[in-house]
Design an enzyme around this catalytic site. Sequence first.
Site, short mmCIF file in Angstrom:
data_model
loop_
_atom_site.label_atom_id
_atom_site.label_comp_id
_atom_site.label_asym_id
_atom_site.label_seq_id
_atom_site.Cartn_x
_atom_site.Cartn_y
_atom_site.Cartn_z
N ALA A 64 0.90 -1.10 -0.13
CA ALA A 64 -0.07 -0.06 0.11
C ALA A 64 0.85 1.26 -0.09
O ALA A 64 1.97 1.26 0.55
CB ALA A 64 -0.90 -0.09 1.18
N GLY A 109 0.56 -5.08 1.11
CA GLY A 109 -0.53 -4.90 0.23
C GLY A 109 -0.25 -5.81 -0.99
O GLY A 109 -1.24 -6.31 -1.64
N GLU A 112 -0.69 -9.36 -0.22
CA GLU A 112 -2.07 -9.55 -0.04
C GLU A 112 -2.82 -9.40 -1.26
O GLU A 112 -3.72 -10.28 -1.46
CB GLU A 112 -2.65 -8.58 1.13
CG GLU A 112 -2.09 -8.28 2.24
CD GLU A 112 -2.34 -7.28 3.29
OE1 GLU A 112 -2.09 -6.27 2.90
OE2 GLU A 112 -2.73 -7.21 4.42
N GLU A 132 4.56 -4.96 7.87
CA GLU A 132 3.60 -3.93 8.28
C GLU A 132 3.91 -3.81 9.83
O GLU A 132 3.86 -2.71 10.29
CB GLU A 132 2.16 -4.58 8.23
CG GLU A 132 1.48 -4.01 6.98
CD GLU A 132 1.66 -5.32 6.00
OE1 GLU A 132 2.37 -6.33 6.25
OE2 GLU A 132 0.81 -5.17 5.00
N1 DAK Z 1 4.68 3.35 -0.75
C1 DAK Z 1 4.97 4.15 -1.78
N2 DAK Z 1 5.99 4.55 -2.41
C2 DAK Z 1 6.80 3.25 -2.47
C3 DAK Z 1 6.67 1.82 -1.84
C4 DAK Z 1 5.26 2.21 -1.08
N3 DAK Z 1 4.88 0.67 -0.53
N4 DAK Z 1 7.49 1.18 -2.12
C5 DAK Z 1 8.38 1.81 -2.85
N5 DAK Z 1 7.89 2.97 -3.17
C6 DAK Z 1 8.76 4.08 -3.90
C7 DAK Z 1 9.97 4.61 -3.20
O1 DAK Z 1 9.43 5.63 -2.28
C8 DAK Z 1 10.84 5.19 -4.28
O2 DAK Z 1 10.15 6.42 -4.75
P1 DAK Z 1 11.17 7.59 -5.05
O3 DAK Z 1 12.05 7.95 -3.70
O4 DAK Z 1 12.07 7.35 -6.21
O5 DAK Z 1 10.26 8.85 -5.18
C9 DAK Z 1 10.61 4.26 -5.34
O6 DAK Z 1 9.22 3.30 -5.00
C10 DAK Z 1 11.48 3.17 -5.75
O7 DAK Z 1 11.75 2.60 -4.42
P2 DAK Z 1 13.22 2.32 -3.60
O8 DAK Z 1 14.24 3.55 -4.26
O9 DAK Z 1 13.15 2.26 -2.17
O10 DAK Z 1 13.52 0.96 -4.43
P3 DAK Z 1 14.63 0.00 -3.73
O11 DAK Z 1 14.79 -0.93 -4.76
O12 DAK Z 1 15.73 0.83 -3.07
O13 DAK Z 1 13.88 -0.85 -2.50
C11 DAK Z 1 11.99 -1.83 -1.81
C12 DAK Z 1 12.82 -1.45 -3.02
C13 DAK Z 1 10.49 -2.38 -2.04
C14 DAK Z 1 12.75 -2.79 -0.86
C15 DAK Z 1 11.60 -0.55 -1.02
O14 DAK Z 1 10.95 0.52 -1.87
C16 DAK Z 1 10.63 -0.65 0.17
O15 DAK Z 1 11.15 -1.36 1.16
N6 DAK Z 1 9.25 -0.36 0.00
C17 DAK Z 1 8.27 -0.58 1.09
C18 DAK Z 1 7.69 -1.91 1.19
C19 DAK Z 1 6.74 -2.00 2.06
O16 DAK Z 1 7.31 -1.78 3.71
N7 DAK Z 1 5.61 -2.23 1.68
C20 DAK Z 1 4.55 -2.48 2.65
C21 DAK Z 1 3.90 -1.40 2.71
S1 DAK Z 1 2.80 -1.27 4.02
C22 DAK Z 1 -4.28 -1.10 6.25
C23 DAK Z 1 -4.18 -0.85 4.94
C24 DAK Z 1 -3.26 -1.54 4.19
C25 DAK Z 1 -2.25 -1.96 4.85
C26 DAK Z 1 -2.11 -1.96 6.08
C27 DAK Z 1 -3.29 -1.60 6.87
N8 DAK Z 1 -5.23 -0.72 7.22
C28 DAK Z 1 -6.12 0.33 6.68
C29 DAK Z 1 -5.75 -1.37 8.30
C30 DAK Z 1 -1.09 -2.22 3.96
C31 DAK Z 1 0.10 -1.79 4.26
C32 DAK Z 1 1.22 -2.05 3.51
O17 DAK Z 1 1.38 -2.56 2.32
#
Ligand code: DAK
Length: 259
Positions: A64, A109, A112, A132
Amino acid sequence: MTHILLEKKGSVAIATINRPKALNALNSEVLNDLNTLVDEVKADPGIRVLILTGSGEKAFVAGADIGEMSTLTKAEGEAFGKKGNDVFRKLETLPIPVIAAVNGYALGGGCELSMACGIRICAETAVFGQPETGLGITPGFGGTQRLARLIGPGMAKQLIYSARNIKADEALRIGLVNAVYSAEELLPAAEKLAETIAKNAPITVRACKKAINEGLELPMDEAVVLEEKLFGGCFETEDQKEGMGAFLEKRKHEPYRNC
Ligand code: DAK
């Protein structure tokens, strides 16, 4: 749709989530597009199987959108979770089979979303995880529920509590994906599988999906009744007559006509 590309190849539709600059992260616009996608696919009787993948070489969906979520209030967080859950459930209950071709990161997400698809195959470069708890939230788009049902509660708890990412080979070992391919082979493999499914009688493929999905939620005595009803529903269809007739006449069946 702004962030989803939809291509049709015969009776197979390929939808690509296309927000590569943010690694296809799910913001509200992408969730709206997913909702539209499911409506469009459902309304098109020519589509028998849907493949879902991500654009670019790095990500299926990296979760997400953290930027959009970071400032949400409690009420807005709940509403965002509901929006995601509603659209994922709609995808999960789409009558036709859905194959996730996971071409890279499937985190939060993204993992998921892949689990809301009935079948998952992935590239060797794929990475799965529910990060998360490391971000101060719980999985909010069905992760606690679908992961536990898919790989068992013990392994799901370990992955969710630890927020540890896993690679394709481990995802295969624990049953999160059905098969792993090289990055180049992934989409052709998904298409081949989709075409194989699309050749079988569509009414029965849809009935099998319903039987498995809904039956798993029922006690066995009720689940077998559901199966009996769906089995009965196949009889007197043109495709059932053709399929069984062809076997008895020792010939290949004509292409199934979905009737
Ligand atoms: N959201 C927004 N932007 C993201 C992103 C994300 N999840 N993942 C990557 N990006 C963006 C980065 O910010 C970056 O943007 P710029 O800085 O270039 O503008 C671009 O994509 C490229 O990412 P990186 O530079 O970080 O690329 P790397 O190859 O170095 O790293 C990575 C790739 C996938 C390891 C890293 O980007 C990363 O860790 N991303 C976050 C992964 C993550 O934590 N995903 C889970 C998100 S939490 C709920 C509803 C929904 C959810 C929970 C609760 N409720 C309402 C109860 C769901 C939650 C989630 O999904």
